[in-house]
Design a protein around this motif. Structure first.
Motif, PDB file in Angstrom:
ATOM      1  N   THR A 186      33.289  29.065  19.469  1.00 33.62           N
ATOM      2  CA  THR A 186      32.994  30.173  19.529  1.00 33.62           C
ATOM      3  C   THR A 186      34.227  30.520  19.315  1.00 33.62           C
ATOM      4  O   THR A 186      34.078  32.244  18.220  1.00 33.62           O
ATOM      5  N   ALA A 187      35.834  30.686  18.634  1.00 36.87           N
ATOM      6  CA  ALA A 187      36.802  30.938  18.084  1.00 36.87           C
ATOM      7  C   ALA A 187      37.727  29.637  18.058  1.00 36.87           C
ATOM      8  O   ALA A 187      37.104  28.492  18.482  1.00 36.87           O
ATOM      9  N   ASP A 188      37.703  29.865  17.550  1.00 33.37           N
ATOM     10  CA  ASP A 188      39.706  28.259  16.836  1.00 33.37           C
ATOM     11  C   ASP A 188      39.899  28.335  18.993  1.00 33.37           C
ATOM     12  O   ASP A 188      40.411  29.603  18.891  1.00 33.37           O
ATOM     13  N   PRO A 189      40.649  27.186  19.009  1.00 30.86           N
ATOM     14  CA  PRO A 189      41.131  27.324  20.336  1.00 30.86           C
ATOM     15  C   PRO A 189      42.230  27.778  20.051  1.00 30.86           C
ATOM     16  O   PRO A 189      43.077  28.318  18.947  1.00 30.86           O
ATOM     17  N   GLU A 190      43.192  28.617  21.754  1.00 25.52           N
ATOM     18  CA  GLU A 190      43.660  29.198  21.675  1.00 25.52           C
ATOM     19  C   GLU A 190      45.550  28.133  22.394  1.00 25.52           C
ATOM     20  O   GLU A 190      44.956  27.493  23.469  1.00 25.52           O
ATOM     21  N   ILE A 191      46.260  27.653  21.922  1.00 27.22           N
ATOM     22  CA  ILE A 191      47.160  26.739  22.293  1.00 27.22           C
ATOM     23  C   ILE A 191      48.399  27.965  23.011  1.00 27.22           C
ATOM     24  O   ILE A 191      49.200  28.681  22.588  1.00 27.22           O
ATOM     25  N   ARG A 192      48.944  27.546  23.875  1.00 28.99           N
ATOM     26  CA  ARG A 192      50.031  27.774  23.940  1.00 28.99           C
ATOM     27  C   ARG A 192      50.777  26.619  25.354  1.00 28.99           C
ATOM     28  O   ARG A 192      49.835  25.285  25.277  1.00 28.99           O
ATOM     29  N   SER A 193      51.892  26.851  25.909  1.00 24.37           N
ATOM     30  CA  SER A 193      52.903  25.815  26.954  1.00 24.37           C
ATOM     31  C   SER A 193      53.560  26.482  28.067  1.00 24.37           C
ATOM     32  O   SER A 193      53.337  27.538  27.782  1.00 24.37           O
ATOM     33  N   THR A 194      53.814  25.171  28.706  1.00 25.71           N
ATOM     34  CA  THR A 194      53.290  25.986  30.368  1.00 25.71           C
ATOM     35  C   THR A 194      55.392  25.765  30.192  1.00 25.71           C
ATOM     36  O   THR A 194      55.619  25.377  29.840  1.00 25.71           O
ATOM     37  N   ASN A 195      55.928  26.062  31.388  1.00 23.53           N
ATOM     38  CA  ASN A 195      57.556  26.037  31.366  1.00 23.53           C
ATOM     39  C   ASN A 195      58.067  25.538  31.300  1.00 23.53           C
ATOM     40  O   ASN A 195      58.922  24.612  30.841  1.00 23.53           O
ATOM     41  N   ASP A 196      57.379  23.812  31.663  1.00 21.43           N
ATOM     42  CA  ASP A 196      58.025  22.715  30.956  1.00 21.43           C
ATOM     43  C   ASP A 196      57.376  21.773  29.939  1.00 21.43           C
ATOM     44  O   ASP A 196      57.312  20.558  29.770  1.00 21.43           O
ATOM     45  N   GLY A 197      56.826  22.331  29.384  1.00 22.55           N
ATOM     46  CA  GLY A 197      56.675  22.041  28.101  1.00 22.55           C
ATOM     47  C   GLY A 197      55.156  21.223  27.311  1.00 22.55           C
ATOM     48  O   GLY A 197      54.717  21.051  26.603  1.00 22.55           O
ATOM     49  N   THR A 198      54.152  21.553  28.351  1.00 21.39           N
ATOM     50  CA  THR A 198      52.790  21.099  28.795  1.00 21.39           C
ATOM     51  C   THR A 198      51.714  21.603  28.363  1.00 21.39           C
ATOM     52  O   THR A 198      52.089  22.611  28.215  1.00 21.39           O
ATOM     53  N   SER A 199      51.425  21.249  27.284  1.00 20.97           N
ATOM     54  CA  SER A 199      50.572  21.707  26.133  1.00 20.97           C
ATOM     55  C   SER A 199      49.190  22.077  26.529  1.00 20.97           C
ATOM     56  O   SER A 199      48.240  21.167  27.650  1.00 20.97           O
ATOM     57  N   ILE A 200      48.672  23.452  26.452  1.00 24.40           N
ATOM     58  CA  ILE A 200      47.294  23.943  27.281  1.00 24.40           C
ATOM     59  C   ILE A 200      46.700  24.366  26.173  1.00 24.40           C
ATOM     60  O   ILE A 200      47.007  25.678  25.576  1.00 24.40           O
ATOM     61  N   SER A 201      44.910  24.345  26.181  1.00 25.61           N
ATOM     62  CA  SER A 201      44.690  25.346  24.549  1.00 25.61           C
ATOM     63  C   SER A 201      43.745  25.216  25.406  1.00 25.61           C
ATOM     64  O   SER A 201      42.424  24.426  26.796  1.00 25.61           O
TER      65      SER A 201
END
Length: 136
Positions: A11-26
């Motif tokens: 429904t929209a482009d994915p949003e990506i961020r990182s956890t404190n330990d650097g693991t990506s989450i989309s």
């Protein structure tokens, strides 16, 4: 057993961020049409009711990075994963409950093409993501 298989369009482009330990989450939502007769679809539309569901999908690690690179609004995707629930407290003190799908596997489904689609799998550990047939 907590297992889901879904196919839908973003429904929209994915949003990506990182956890404190650097693991990506989309994170992204997909639209999944409900199996309704044409008459029911017309009735729902006339009443302003939705004829689709819009679950939120969470993807971790390298799989999240691939999703962010290859998926855009309108992309068709297959998702295999599990239902996860949570909650948080809003500023006004009210509690909000959430239900998400945590993906363990994505299948990028090309539009209008019958070619083999890339499959992105993850193991139990988000950092040990295995990629198969992804073109990079």
């Amino acid at each position: 057993m907590n297992s889901v298989n879904l196919v839908g369009r973003l429904t929209a482009d994915p949003e990506i961020r990182s956890t404190n330990d650097g693991t990506s989450i989309s994170t992204f939502s997909i639209a999944i049409d409900r199996p309704l007769s044409q008459a029911k679809k017309e009735q729902y539309s006339a009443e302003g009711r939705s004829t689709a569901d819009f679950p939120r999908i969470k993807v971790w690690g390298r799989q999240a990075e691939s999703a962010n690179s290859y998926l855009k609004k309108g992309s068709m995707v297959g998702v295999t994963g599990s239902v996860t629930t949570g909650s948080y407290v809003k500023e006004d003190g009210s509690k909000v409950y959430t239900t998400d799908i945590t993906a363990s596997r994505l299948r990028f489904i090309p539009s209008g093409s019958k070619e083999h689609s890339p499959v992105v799998k993850s193991s139990d550990e988000p950092d040990d993501t295995i990629l198969e047939n992804v073109p990079f």
